[in-house]
Design a protein around this motif. Structure first.
Motif, PDB file in Angstrom:
ATOM      1  N   ALA A   2      34.096   4.414   7.339  1.00 34.90           N
ATOM      2  CA  ALA A   2      35.374   4.905   6.533  1.00 34.90           C
ATOM      3  C   ALA A   2      35.737   5.507   7.750  1.00 34.90           C
ATOM      4  CB  ALA A   2      34.359   6.856   6.537  1.00 34.90           C
ATOM      5  N   GLN A   3      35.363   5.841   9.256  1.00 38.96           N
ATOM      6  CA  GLN A   3      35.910   5.473  10.519  1.00 38.96           C
ATOM      7  C   GLN A   3      37.542   4.108  10.828  1.00 38.96           C
ATOM      8  OE1 GLN A   3      33.869   5.665  13.896  1.00 38.96           O
ATOM      9  NE2 GLN A   3      32.888   7.688  13.194  1.00 38.96           N
ATOM     10  N   SER A   4      36.788   3.481  10.416  1.00 40.43           N
ATOM     11  CA  SER A   4      37.689   1.897   9.645  1.00 40.43           C
ATOM     12  C   SER A   4      39.001   2.237   9.260  1.00 40.43           C
ATOM     13  CB  SER A   4      36.813   0.714   9.939  1.00 40.43           C
ATOM     14  OG  SER A   4      36.378   0.421  10.599  1.00 40.43           O
ATOM     15  N   THR A   5      38.944   3.317   7.770  1.00 41.53           N
ATOM     16  CA  THR A   5      39.391   3.261   7.032  1.00 41.53           C
ATOM     17  C   THR A   5      41.185   4.038   7.632  1.00 41.53           C
ATOM     18  OG1 THR A   5      38.316   2.449   5.520  1.00 41.53           O
ATOM     19  CG2 THR A   5      39.675   2.930   4.802  1.00 41.53           C
ATOM     20  N   GLU A   6      40.496   5.165   8.275  1.00 37.05           N
ATOM     21  CA  GLU A   6      41.045   6.358   8.308  1.00 37.05           C
ATOM     22  C   GLU A   6      42.085   5.809   9.620  1.00 37.05           C
ATOM     23  OE1 GLU A   6      41.900   9.209   7.632  1.00 37.05           O
ATOM     24  OE2 GLU A   6      39.865   8.988   5.250  1.00 37.05           O
ATOM     25  N   LYS A   7      41.695   3.799  10.682  1.00 34.19           N
ATOM     26  CA  LYS A   7      42.177   4.223  11.526  1.00 34.19           C
ATOM     27  C   LYS A   7      43.092   2.963  10.566  1.00 34.19           C
ATOM     28  CE  LYS A   7      39.560   5.749  14.903  1.00 34.19           C
ATOM     29  NZ  LYS A   7      38.891   5.733  16.292  1.00 34.19           N
ATOM     30  N   ASN A   8      43.287   2.703  10.007  1.00 38.81           N
ATOM     31  CA  ASN A   8      44.191   0.816   9.130  1.00 38.81           C
ATOM     32  C   ASN A   8      43.580   0.481   9.137  1.00 38.81           C
ATOM     33  OD1 ASN A   8      45.848   3.684   7.620  1.00 38.81           O
ATOM     34  ND2 ASN A   8      47.434   3.839   9.186  1.00 38.81           N
ATOM     35  N   GLY A   9      42.138   0.581   9.514  1.00 39.21           N
ATOM     36  CA  GLY A   9      41.590  -1.227   9.378  1.00 39.21           C
ATOM     37  C   GLY A   9      41.661  -2.265   9.464  1.00 39.21           C
ATOM     38  N   LEU A  10      42.103  -2.473   7.894  1.00 45.23           N
ATOM     39  CA  LEU A  10      41.757  -3.625   7.222  1.00 45.23           C
ATOM     40  C   LEU A  10      44.039  -4.079   6.181  1.00 45.23           C
ATOM     41  CD1 LEU A  10      39.171  -5.006   5.950  1.00 45.23           C
ATOM     42  CD2 LEU A  10      39.799  -6.270   8.133  1.00 45.23           C
ATOM     43  N   GLY A  11      43.979  -2.604   5.745  1.00 42.80           N
ATOM     44  CA  GLY A  11      44.987  -2.445   5.799  1.00 42.80           C
ATOM     45  C   GLY A  11      45.173  -2.716   3.530  1.00 42.80           C
ATOM     46  N   ILE A  12      43.897  -2.428   4.070  1.00 42.55           N
ATOM     47  CA  ILE A  12      43.860  -2.776   2.064  1.00 42.55           C
ATOM     48  C   ILE A  12      43.938  -1.872   1.468  1.00 42.55           C
ATOM     49  CG2 ILE A  12      41.740  -3.820   0.141  1.00 42.55           C
ATOM     50  CD1 ILE A  12      40.152  -4.867   1.784  1.00 42.55           C
ATOM     51  N   ALA A  13      43.868  -0.666   1.847  1.00 42.61           N
ATOM     52  CA  ALA A  13      44.240   0.835   1.224  1.00 42.61           C
ATOM     53  C   ALA A  13      45.793   0.785   0.928  1.00 42.61           C
ATOM     54  CB  ALA A  13      43.707   2.256   1.784  1.00 42.61           C
ATOM     55  N   GLN A  14      46.207   0.501   2.033  1.00 44.51           N
ATOM     56  CA  GLN A  14      47.483   0.346   2.497  1.00 44.51           C
ATOM     57  C   GLN A  14      48.317  -0.216   0.985  1.00 44.51           C
ATOM     58  OE1 GLN A  14      49.390   2.625   3.939  1.00 44.51           O
ATOM     59  NE2 GLN A  14      51.369   2.389   2.982  1.00 44.51           N
ATOM     60  N   MET A  15      48.326  -1.825   0.831  1.00 49.86           N
ATOM     61  CA  MET A  15      47.984  -2.633  -0.481  1.00 49.86           C
ATOM     62  C   MET A  15      48.037  -1.832  -1.620  1.00 49.86           C
ATOM     63  SD  MET A  15      47.551  -6.216   1.317  1.00 49.86           S
ATOM     64  CE  MET A  15      46.479  -6.330   2.319  1.00 49.86           C
ATOM     65  N   LEU A  16      47.111  -1.277  -1.676  1.00 50.11           N
ATOM     66  CA  LEU A  16      46.558  -0.830  -3.177  1.00 50.11           C
ATOM     67  C   LEU A  16      47.659  -0.007  -3.316  1.00 50.11           C
ATOM     68  CD1 LEU A  16      42.580  -0.792  -2.800  1.00 50.11           C
ATOM     69  CD2 LEU A  16      44.185  -1.924  -4.729  1.00 50.11           C
ATOM     70  N   TYR A  17      47.687   1.082  -2.544  1.00 48.26           N
ATOM     71  CA  TYR A  17      48.182   2.063  -2.475  1.00 48.26           C
ATOM     72  C   TYR A  17      49.627   2.119  -3.037  1.00 48.26           C
ATOM     73  CZ  TYR A  17      51.247   6.109  -2.263  1.00 48.26           C
ATOM     74  OH  TYR A  17      52.816   8.022  -1.697  1.00 48.26           O
ATOM     75  N   GLU A  18      50.261   1.172  -2.244  1.00 51.34           N
ATOM     76  CA  GLU A  18      51.865   0.346  -2.817  1.00 51.34           C
ATOM     77  C   GLU A  18      52.087  -0.415  -3.886  1.00 51.34           C
ATOM     78  OE1 GLU A  18      52.756  -1.610   0.609  1.00 51.34           O
ATOM     79  OE2 GLU A  18      52.886  -0.451   2.252  1.00 51.34           O
ATOM     80  N   ASN A  19      50.521  -0.618  -4.225  1.00 52.68           N
ATOM     81  CA  ASN A  19      51.070  -1.007  -5.821  1.00 52.68           C
ATOM     82  C   ASN A  19      50.397  -1.200  -6.918  1.00 52.68           C
ATOM     83  OD1 ASN A  19      50.810  -3.833  -4.882  1.00 52.68           O
ATOM     84  ND2 ASN A  19      48.853  -4.725  -4.095  1.00 52.68           N
ATOM     85  N   MET A  20      50.143   0.800  -6.765  1.00 54.85           N
ATOM     86  CA  MET A  20      49.058   1.607  -7.603  1.00 54.85           C
ATOM     87  C   MET A  20      50.565   2.116  -7.768  1.00 54.85           C
ATOM     88  SD  MET A  20      45.338   1.942  -6.833  1.00 54.85           S
ATOM     89  CE  MET A  20      44.488   2.697  -8.680  1.00 54.85           C
ATOM     90  N   LYS A  21      51.200   2.271  -6.752  1.00 59.62           N
ATOM     91  CA  LYS A  21      52.656   3.419  -7.214  1.00 59.62           C
ATOM     92  C   LYS A  21      53.627   2.888  -7.458  1.00 59.62           C
ATOM     93  CE  LYS A  21      55.523   6.227  -3.691  1.00 59.62           C
ATOM     94  NZ  LYS A  21      55.551   7.030  -2.782  1.00 59.62           N
ATOM     95  N   ASN A  22      53.838   1.856  -7.879  1.00 63.26           N
ATOM     96  CA  ASN A  22      54.616   0.812  -8.163  1.00 63.26           C
ATOM     97  C   ASN A  22      53.969   0.373  -9.395  1.00 63.26           C
ATOM     98  OD1 ASN A  22      56.201   0.467  -5.958  1.00 63.26           O
ATOM     99  ND2 ASN A  22      55.472  -1.282  -4.982  1.00 63.26           N
ATOM    100  N   MET A  23      52.759   0.448 -10.167  1.00 59.86           N
ATOM    101  CA  MET A  23      52.679   0.362 -11.556  1.00 59.86           C
ATOM    102  C   MET A  23      53.029   1.701 -12.531  1.00 59.86           C
ATOM    103  SD  MET A  23      49.148  -1.231 -10.995  1.00 59.86           S
ATOM    104  CE  MET A  23      48.948  -1.713 -12.211  1.00 59.86           C
ATOM    105  N   ARG A  24      53.169   2.488 -11.506  1.00 56.93           N
ATOM    106  CA  ARG A  24      53.822   4.165 -12.349  1.00 56.93           C
ATOM    107  C   ARG A  24      55.131   3.946 -13.081  1.00 56.93           C
ATOM    108  NH1 ARG A  24      51.522   9.428  -8.486  1.00 56.93           N
ATOM    109  NH2 ARG A  24      51.316   7.974  -7.017  1.00 56.93           N
TER     110      ARG A  24
END
Length: 114
Positions: free
Chosen positions: A92-114
């Motif tokens: 959880a801490q790794s994710t909050e500190k933009n560890g791998l960037g997977i969350a950001q990539m998913l977010y951008e892709n999902m946002k574009n799909m709306r």
């Protein structure tokens, strides 16, 4: 006095409880419709997914560690229990500190799909 049977049963109980909690958590996340979600809700779900992914990676990495022969001591179950919690917190801490960037990539892709 041999407590190996009791500690083994207790360890299985803890593993079952952890899996049930994880399944319930993932079911809550995957059963929702996020097509009308706010940007904040969408990013939160993406971070939850990344944290779950990292947790699974860390658990698999831990399985590769060679353990000492004294792993049957009563304290080993306690260490295993808290190790799981520590791995969840680390993910959880790794994710909050933009560890791998997977969350950001998913977010951008999902946002574009709306």
């Amino acid at each position: 006095m041999d407590f190996s049977g009791i500690t083994s049963t207790y360890n299985q109980y803890l593993n079952t409880q952890a899996k049930d909690a994880l399944n319930k958590k993932m079911e809550n996340v995957t059963s929702k419709d996020y097509s009308n979600a706010t940007d904040e809700e969408l990013m939160d779900v993406c971070k939850q997914f990344e944290a779950y992914f990292l947790e699974q990676v860390f658990k698999q990495m831990d399985k590769t560690v060679i353990k000492a022969d004294d792993s049957t001591t009563p304290n080993s179950n306690l260490v295993d229990y808290f190790k799981g919690t520590a791995i969840q917190d680390l993910a959880a801490q790794s994710t909050e500190k933009n560890g791998l960037g997977i969350a950001q990539m998913l977010y951008e892709n999902m946002k574009n799909m709306r």
